[in-house]
Every structure is written in C-alpha cells, then in structure tokens.
Design a protein around this motif. Structure first.
Motif, PDB file in Angstrom:
ATOM      1  N   SER A   1       4.029   3.048   5.725  1.00  0.00           N
ATOM      2  CA  SER A   1       4.811   2.225   4.803  1.00  0.00           C
ATOM      3  C   SER A   1       5.977   1.504   5.481  1.00  0.00           C
ATOM      4  O   SER A   1       6.441   0.477   4.977  1.00  0.00           O
ATOM      5  CB  SER A   1       5.342   3.091   3.653  1.00  0.00           C
ATOM      6  OG  SER A   1       6.188   4.113   4.147  1.00  0.00           O
ATOM      7  N   ASP A   2       6.465   2.013   6.615  1.00  0.00           N
ATOM      8  CA  ASP A   2       7.571   1.353   7.318  1.00  0.00           C
ATOM      9  C   ASP A   2       7.101   0.180   8.170  1.00  0.00           C
ATOM     10  O   ASP A   2       7.930  -0.555   8.717  1.00  0.00           O
ATOM     11  CB  ASP A   2       8.300   2.353   8.217  1.00  0.00           C
ATOM     12  CG  ASP A   2       9.145   3.346   7.428  1.00  0.00           C
ATOM     13  OD1 ASP A   2       9.502   3.022   6.286  1.00  0.00           O
ATOM     14  OD2 ASP A   2       9.429   4.438   7.953  1.00  0.00           O
TER      15      ASP A   2
ATOM     16  N   ALA B   1       1.114   6.580   3.221  1.00  0.00           N
ATOM     17  CA  ALA B   1       2.582   6.575   3.232  1.00  0.00           C
ATOM     18  C   ALA B   1       3.155   6.553   4.639  1.00  0.00           C
ATOM     19  O   ALA B   1       4.261   6.042   4.860  1.00  0.00           O
ATOM     20  CB  ALA B   1       3.109   7.795   2.470  1.00  0.00           C
TER      21      ALA B   1
ATOM     22  N   MET C   1      -2.379   0.511   3.851  1.00  0.00           N
ATOM     23  CA  MET C   1      -1.328   0.218   2.868  1.00  0.00           C
ATOM     24  C   MET C   1      -1.160   1.371   1.875  1.00  0.00           C
ATOM     25  O   MET C   1      -0.066   1.581   1.334  1.00  0.00           O
ATOM     26  CB  MET C   1      -1.648  -1.080   2.124  1.00  0.00           C
ATOM     27  CG  MET C   1      -1.439  -2.334   2.957  1.00  0.00           C
ATOM     28  SD  MET C   1      -1.905  -3.835   2.047  1.00  0.00           S
ATOM     29  CE  MET C   1      -0.775  -3.746   0.658  1.00  0.00           C
ATOM     30  N   ARG C   2      -2.215   2.141   1.658  1.00  0.00           N
ATOM     31  CA  ARG C   2      -2.120   3.296   0.759  1.00  0.00           C
ATOM     32  C   ARG C   2      -1.639   4.551   1.462  1.00  0.00           C
ATOM     33  O   ARG C   2      -1.348   5.559   0.823  1.00  0.00           O
ATOM     34  CB  ARG C   2      -3.495   3.558   0.127  1.00  0.00           C
ATOM     35  CG  ARG C   2      -3.958   2.469  -0.831  1.00  0.00           C
ATOM     36  CD  ARG C   2      -5.159   2.907  -1.637  1.00  0.00           C
ATOM     37  NE  ARG C   2      -6.333   3.081  -0.795  1.00  0.00           N
ATOM     38  CZ  ARG C   2      -7.253   2.123  -0.573  1.00  0.00           C
ATOM     39  NH1 ARG C   2      -7.100   0.925  -1.131  1.00  0.00           N
ATOM     40  NH2 ARG C   2      -8.296   2.365   0.185  1.00  0.00           N
TER      41      ARG C   2
END
Length: 257
Positions: free
Chosen positions: A111-112, A108, A105-106
């Motif tokens: 992130s999609d 990037a 989750m951290r």
C-alpha cells in the motif's frame, strides 16, 4: 599523517560512507582519482520501490527507503542544496500484467508503493494505453550535483586528496597501510566498476554491466510523472528529460575510462 580510514573513491558509496564517518567524528581521508570516471556521476539517480518484472518490492525497501530519505534530507540541510526529488512512476500495463497489479493493490504490504490504476491518457506527449499502474515513494536524486557539492565540502575540511590512486603505492606496516605519506588502520575501496581491476578482489568474479542514458529537451511532454515502459523518461524540469534503456550485460565496462 595518521588516519583511521583511507577511503579510495568518491562516487556515491565513498561519499556517503565518508559523510557518515564525518558525522560520527571518525578520522579519515578520501582519495579521489580525477582521471577515473565514476559511474555515479553519469547515473540517472532514479529510485523505484517496485521490481516491475515480477511486481515485487525492491530488496529491503521497507527498511532502506526511510533511511535513504533521511540521509539525503540531512545532506540537503548541511549543503544548502536540493538533491532529492520525489516523483510517482507511471507504468503502462499489458493485459497479462493487469491481474497481478490488481492483486498487489489488494495486498496491504504494497500500500505504500502501489497507489492505483488508470486507463487511457497518462499525460501530454504519450500515446494512450488501455491501462497503467501508478507507483509512489519513487523519484530521483541529482547524483552529479550531490557528488560535486560533497567533493567541495570534503576538500574544504582537508579530508579529500585528488590523486590518481595506484595499487602498487600501497605499503603495509604492522596491521595498517601507508599511501603517499598517509598512514591508516584500514583501507576501504569504494571504486564501483573499477573494483574489477583491483588485485585484492581478483577472485570475486565481478560481472560488469553498461547502461545507456540520454538527456533531451522536449516541449509539450508531460513532466508530472516518470514514465517507465521498456525504458524510462524522467522529467528534470524546464522541458528537460533523462531517457534510459535497459542494461547491456554483454558489453560490460572493460572499455570505460
């Protein structure tokens, strides 16, 4: 009859290849064997951008997912029917999976696809879990419906022949092939698991696997997400669900029709 391509098989691979050829104006014929069962016609059609075992992205998902979405949206427009259903996946997490999920989750680059974590209830009909993760840009495709629509489409254009294809009927003339009066520059085999029986690929070393799929009707079970924990529970609407288990690598597909 002169053709540039002869496509053997009208599962998902043969259908999408033929669809792209049609849009490109290429000359082809599809041979679809009515007595051979295509795995595509019974598959769940679920797509998932995340490999849960190691919590990595599916192979080439950043490149492939936008192309997949565009192709199926085009097919929906051309055939006047809906086939693609985006739906998030809920994955209950064990204690040892929680830390890795938080790390993703951290990151990037995820992130999609990984959008959050939750706790306790995940919806009606499922027992509570301490933690669960949520995946987006996932969903399912109504494969059987799509393949039937495409078969009807290709037949209406005179591009599909329904016949039981036999390898012994292939003839070779010059740099091309012949089959039952059709001449083609190139033959493309899109046979799925039947390719293991193809004499031209006998040295490939296929390792067939078998899946299990069950369709049920269940009132009161949440239809908001696809549930994935050892097996998947995929809502189809109107209290219907497809349930699938992990693959069987030992039984294979030798006894399938």
């Amino acid at each position: 009859m002169e053709k540039k391509f002869l496509i053997v098989g009208q599962g998902i691979a043969g259908s999408l290849l033929a669809y792209d050829m049609y849009r490109a104006g290429l000359n082809f014929t599809i041979v679809a064997s009515p007595d051979k069962r295509a795995a595509s016609s019974v598959a769940a059609g679920m797509y998932n951008p995340i490999v849960f075992k190691r919590l990595t992205k599916s192979w080439m998902v950043d490149d492939v997912l936008p192309v997949m979405t565009k192709i199926y949206q085009d097919l929906e427009n051309d055939l006047g029917c809906r086939f693609l259903f985006p739906m998030d996946i809920i994955k209950p997490l064990a204690d040892n999976e929680k830390k890795m999920w938080e790390e993703r989750m951290r990151d990037a680059s995820f992130s999609d696809y990984i959008v959050g974590m939750g706790s306790n209830s995940i919806g009606k009909g499922f027992k509570d879990f301490d933690f669960y993760g949520q995946v987006t840009n996932s969903g399912y495709l109504l494969l059987d419906k799509l393949l039937k629509k495409l078969r009807k489409f290709f037949k209406s254009k005179g591009l599909l022949v329904e016949a039981n294809f036999k390898y012994k009927d292939i003839g070779f003339i010059g740099g091309g092939i012949t089959w039952h009066g059709i001449s083609a520059e190139t033959i493309v085999f899109c046979e799925g698991h039947h390719a293991a029986e193809n004499p031209y690929f006998k040295d490939v070393g296929f390792n067939p696997t078998k899946g299990e799929l069950l369709e049920i009707e269940c009132e009161g079970l949440s239809e908001d997400y696809i549930f994935n924990k050892n097996l998947f529970v995929m809502p189809l609407g109107k209290n219907r669900f497809k349930i699938g288990a992990t693959y069987d690598w030992k039984t294979g597909t030798k006894n399938l029709p």
